[in-house]
Design a protein around this motif. Structure first.
Motif, short mmCIF file in Angstrom:
data_model
loop_
_atom_site.label_atom_id
_atom_site.label_comp_id
_atom_site.label_asym_id
_atom_site.label_seq_id
_atom_site.Cartn_x
_atom_site.Cartn_y
_atom_site.Cartn_z
N LEU A 98 0.88 -1.24 0.15
CA LEU A 98 -0.09 -0.03 -0.02
C LEU A 98 0.72 1.31 0.06
O LEU A 98 0.48 2.22 -0.58
N VAL A 99 1.80 1.24 0.84
CA VAL A 99 2.76 2.83 0.88
C VAL A 99 4.22 2.24 1.05
O VAL A 99 4.78 2.21 1.65
N GLU A 100 4.68 1.55 -0.32
CA GLU A 100 6.12 1.39 -0.42
C GLU A 100 6.92 2.56 -0.14
O GLU A 100 8.31 2.30 -0.04
N GLU A 101 6.53 3.73 -0.36
CA GLU A 101 7.48 4.90 0.02
C GLU A 101 7.75 4.92 1.40
O GLU A 101 8.80 5.51 1.87
N VAL A 102 7.05 4.45 2.49
CA VAL A 102 7.21 4.36 3.80
C VAL A 102 7.59 2.85 4.44
O VAL A 102 8.55 2.99 5.42
N PHE A 103 7.14 1.79 3.60
CA PHE A 103 7.20 0.54 4.40
C PHE A 103 8.11 -0.45 3.63
O PHE A 103 8.33 -0.21 2.38
N GLU A 104 8.93 -1.48 4.13
CA GLU A 104 9.68 -2.15 3.27
C GLU A 104 9.96 -3.62 4.25
O GLU A 104 9.64 -3.57 5.10
N PHE A 105 10.31 -4.66 3.58
CA PHE A 105 10.59 -5.60 4.32
C PHE A 105 12.00 -5.49 4.78
O PHE A 105 13.04 -5.28 3.95
N GLU A 119 -2.67 7.43 3.40
CA GLU A 119 -2.17 6.02 2.83
C GLU A 119 -1.52 5.25 4.00
O GLU A 119 -1.87 4.29 4.16
N VAL A 120 -0.75 6.22 4.98
CA VAL A 120 0.13 5.37 6.27
C VAL A 120 -1.09 5.22 6.91
O VAL A 120 -0.99 4.03 7.74
N LYS A 121 -2.02 5.88 7.22
CA LYS A 121 -3.12 5.63 8.15
C LYS A 121 -3.96 4.69 7.65
O LYS A 121 -4.42 3.61 8.41
N ASP A 122 -4.36 4.30 6.49
CA ASP A 122 -4.95 3.22 5.74
C ASP A 122 -4.12 2.08 6.11
O ASP A 122 -4.67 1.02 6.28
N ALA A 123 -2.64 2.06 6.08
CA ALA A 123 -2.02 0.93 6.34
C ALA A 123 -2.19 0.45 7.82
O ALA A 123 -2.12 -0.79 8.04
N ILE A 124 -2.28 1.40 8.70
CA ILE A 124 -2.14 1.26 10.18
C ILE A 124 -3.62 0.54 10.54
O ILE A 124 -3.60 -0.41 10.97
N LYS A 148 10.92 2.55 6.28
CA LYS A 148 12.30 2.78 5.85
C LYS A 148 12.81 3.89 6.70
O LYS A 148 12.22 4.62 7.40
N GLU A 149 14.05 3.87 6.56
CA GLU A 149 14.83 4.98 7.41
C GLU A 149 14.91 6.43 6.64
O GLU A 149 14.26 6.56 5.48
N ASN A 150 14.85 7.44 7.38
CA ASN A 150 14.96 8.79 7.12
C ASN A 150 13.33 9.15 6.32
O ASN A 150 13.13 10.10 5.53
N VAL A 151 12.47 8.45 6.77
CA VAL A 151 10.92 8.84 6.31
C VAL A 151 10.75 10.25 7.22
O VAL A 151 10.67 10.13 8.54
N ASP A 152 10.31 11.13 6.70
CA ASP A 152 9.97 12.45 7.28
C ASP A 152 8.59 12.71 7.53
O ASP A 152 7.72 12.94 6.77
N PHE A 153 8.23 11.93 8.75
CA PHE A 153 6.57 12.06 9.19
C PHE A 153 6.22 13.54 9.53
O PHE A 153 5.20 13.76 9.14
N GLU A 154 7.08 14.37 9.72
CA GLU A 154 6.78 15.96 10.31
C GLU A 154 6.18 16.47 9.05
O GLU A 154 5.44 17.38 9.03
N ASN A 155 6.89 16.41 7.68
CA ASN A 155 6.60 17.17 6.45
C ASN A 155 5.85 16.15 5.54
O ASN A 155 6.03 16.61 4.26
#
Length: 75
Positions: free
Chosen positions: A20-27, A51-56, A36-43
């Protein structure tokens, strides 16, 4: 958005979040999902945040957690 983590004790490697959110999650090397490292949640872009909320919400084992505050330290 606050920082998001994957509880590896709950993760079953279904891949829903990664798909769903390959920009944020990985195996990871352990074949479990991770943020993933260096995901900027603040911005984060509002669409990506949704999409992240949908994944949650879609995680079958509730392994993805949004932290109460935006913790800067490595967990």
């Amino acid at each position: 958005m606050n920082k998001v983590i994957v509880n590896k004790e709950k993760c079953i490697s279904c891949g829903a979040c990664v798909g769903l959110v390959e920009e944020v999650f990985e195996f990871g090397e352990d074949d479990l999902a991770q943020v993933k490292e260096n995901v900027d949640f603040e911005n984060m872009d509002k669409n990506l945040e949704e999409e992240v909320k949908d994944a949650i919400e879609g995680c079958p084992t509730d392994a993805i957690e949004e932290l109460e505050t935006n913790v800067k330290d490595n967990i």
